[in-house]
Scaffold this motif. Structure first.
Motif, short mmCIF file in Angstrom:
data_model
loop_
_atom_site.label_atom_id
_atom_site.label_comp_id
_atom_site.label_asym_id
_atom_site.label_seq_id
_atom_site.Cartn_x
_atom_site.Cartn_y
_atom_site.Cartn_z
N GLY A 9 -4.92 7.65 14.42
CA GLY A 9 -6.12 8.23 13.85
C GLY A 9 -6.25 8.03 12.36
N GLN A 10 -5.16 7.84 11.67
CA GLN A 10 -5.23 7.64 10.22
C GLN A 10 -5.47 6.18 9.85
OE1 GLN A 10 -1.44 9.72 9.30
NE2 GLN A 10 -2.69 10.75 7.77
N ALA A 11 -5.47 5.30 10.83
CA ALA A 11 -5.69 3.88 10.56
C ALA A 11 -7.12 3.65 10.08
CB ALA A 11 -5.41 3.05 11.81
N ARG A 12 -7.28 2.64 9.23
CA ARG A 12 -8.60 2.31 8.69
C ARG A 12 -9.26 1.24 9.56
NH1 ARG A 12 -8.03 2.82 2.52
NH2 ARG A 12 -6.40 4.38 2.41
N SER A 13 -10.55 1.34 9.71
CA SER A 13 -11.28 0.30 10.43
C SER A 13 -11.49 -0.90 9.50
CB SER A 13 -12.63 0.83 10.90
OG SER A 13 -13.49 1.00 9.81
N PRO A 14 -11.74 -2.06 10.04
CA PRO A 14 -12.01 -3.24 9.20
C PRO A 14 -13.26 -3.06 8.33
CG PRO A 14 -11.53 -3.93 11.44
CD PRO A 14 -11.65 -2.43 11.46
N GLN A 15 -14.16 -2.19 8.73
CA GLN A 15 -15.40 -1.99 7.98
C GLN A 15 -15.15 -1.50 6.56
OE1 GLN A 15 -18.39 -2.87 9.31
NE2 GLN A 15 -19.17 -2.58 7.24
N ALA A 53 -15.90 7.96 8.18
CA ALA A 53 -16.53 6.91 8.98
C ALA A 53 -15.66 5.66 9.07
CB ALA A 53 -17.88 6.54 8.38
N TYR A 54 -14.69 5.53 8.20
CA TYR A 54 -13.82 4.35 8.18
C TYR A 54 -12.54 4.54 8.98
CZ TYR A 54 -17.00 2.76 4.61
OH TYR A 54 -18.12 2.37 3.93
N SER A 55 -12.40 5.64 9.67
CA SER A 55 -11.25 5.85 10.54
C SER A 55 -11.41 4.99 11.78
CB SER A 55 -11.16 7.32 10.94
OG SER A 55 -10.18 7.49 11.94
N ALA A 56 -10.32 4.37 12.22
CA ALA A 56 -10.38 3.49 13.37
C ALA A 56 -10.75 4.24 14.65
CB ALA A 56 -9.04 2.77 13.54
N VAL A 57 -10.41 5.52 14.74
CA VAL A 57 -10.67 6.26 15.98
C VAL A 57 -11.33 7.62 15.73
CG1 VAL A 57 -8.88 5.16 17.36
CG2 VAL A 57 -8.30 7.14 16.00
N GLY A 58 -12.03 7.79 14.65
CA GLY A 58 -12.74 9.03 14.39
C GLY A 58 -11.87 10.18 13.93
N PHE A 59 -10.81 9.88 13.21
CA PHE A 59 -9.90 10.90 12.69
C PHE A 59 -10.64 11.72 11.64
CE2 PHE A 59 -6.35 12.01 9.72
CZ PHE A 59 -5.60 12.76 10.61
N GLU A 60 -10.42 13.02 11.61
CA GLU A 60 -11.13 13.90 10.68
C GLU A 60 -10.36 14.18 9.39
OE1 GLU A 60 -14.27 14.98 10.84
OE2 GLU A 60 -14.51 13.79 12.65
N GLY A 61 -9.12 13.72 9.26
CA GLY A 61 -8.34 13.98 8.06
C GLY A 61 -8.39 12.81 7.09
N ASP A 62 -7.41 12.77 6.20
CA ASP A 62 -7.32 11.68 5.23
C ASP A 62 -6.86 10.40 5.91
OD1 ASP A 62 -8.04 13.37 3.17
OD2 ASP A 62 -5.96 13.88 2.69
N LEU A 63 -7.36 9.28 5.41
CA LEU A 63 -6.87 7.99 5.89
C LEU A 63 -5.47 7.76 5.36
CD1 LEU A 63 -10.06 5.85 5.26
CD2 LEU A 63 -9.30 6.81 7.43
N ALA A 64 -4.68 7.02 6.10
CA ALA A 64 -3.32 6.72 5.67
C ALA A 64 -3.35 5.82 4.44
CB ALA A 64 -2.56 6.02 6.79
N LEU A 65 -2.38 6.00 3.57
CA LEU A 65 -2.23 5.11 2.42
C LEU A 65 -1.70 3.78 2.90
CD1 LEU A 65 -0.56 7.54 -0.14
CD2 LEU A 65 -2.93 6.78 -0.10
#
Length: 72
Positions: A9-15, A53-65
């Protein structure tokens, strides 16, 4: 991904990279040449405050560094 960044869930989408690249490429080259850019920082500079919106699976927390970026 679960083992690398604390959960898929913390993964970033390519977008996020695409949007950040667009922002950098449309800047005046005289003001941004020879810099290192990090996607979320570029978007924050552009006024994007909600990165969910940039979470790969709609995670609601911070994106991973990024594992190659020192968080300090």
């Amino acid at each position: 991904m679960r083992n690398v960044v604390g959960g898929a869930g913390q993964a970033r989408s390519p977008q996020i990279v695409a949007d950040a690249a667009y922002a950098v490429l449309t800047r005046d080259a005289r003001t941004c040449t020879a810099n290192l850019f990090i996607d979320d920082e570029v978007l924050l500079d552009e006024g994007v405050t909600d990165l969910a919106a940039y979470s790969a699976v709609g995670f609601e927390g911070d994106l991973a560094l990024d594992i190659f970026v020192d968080p300090a």
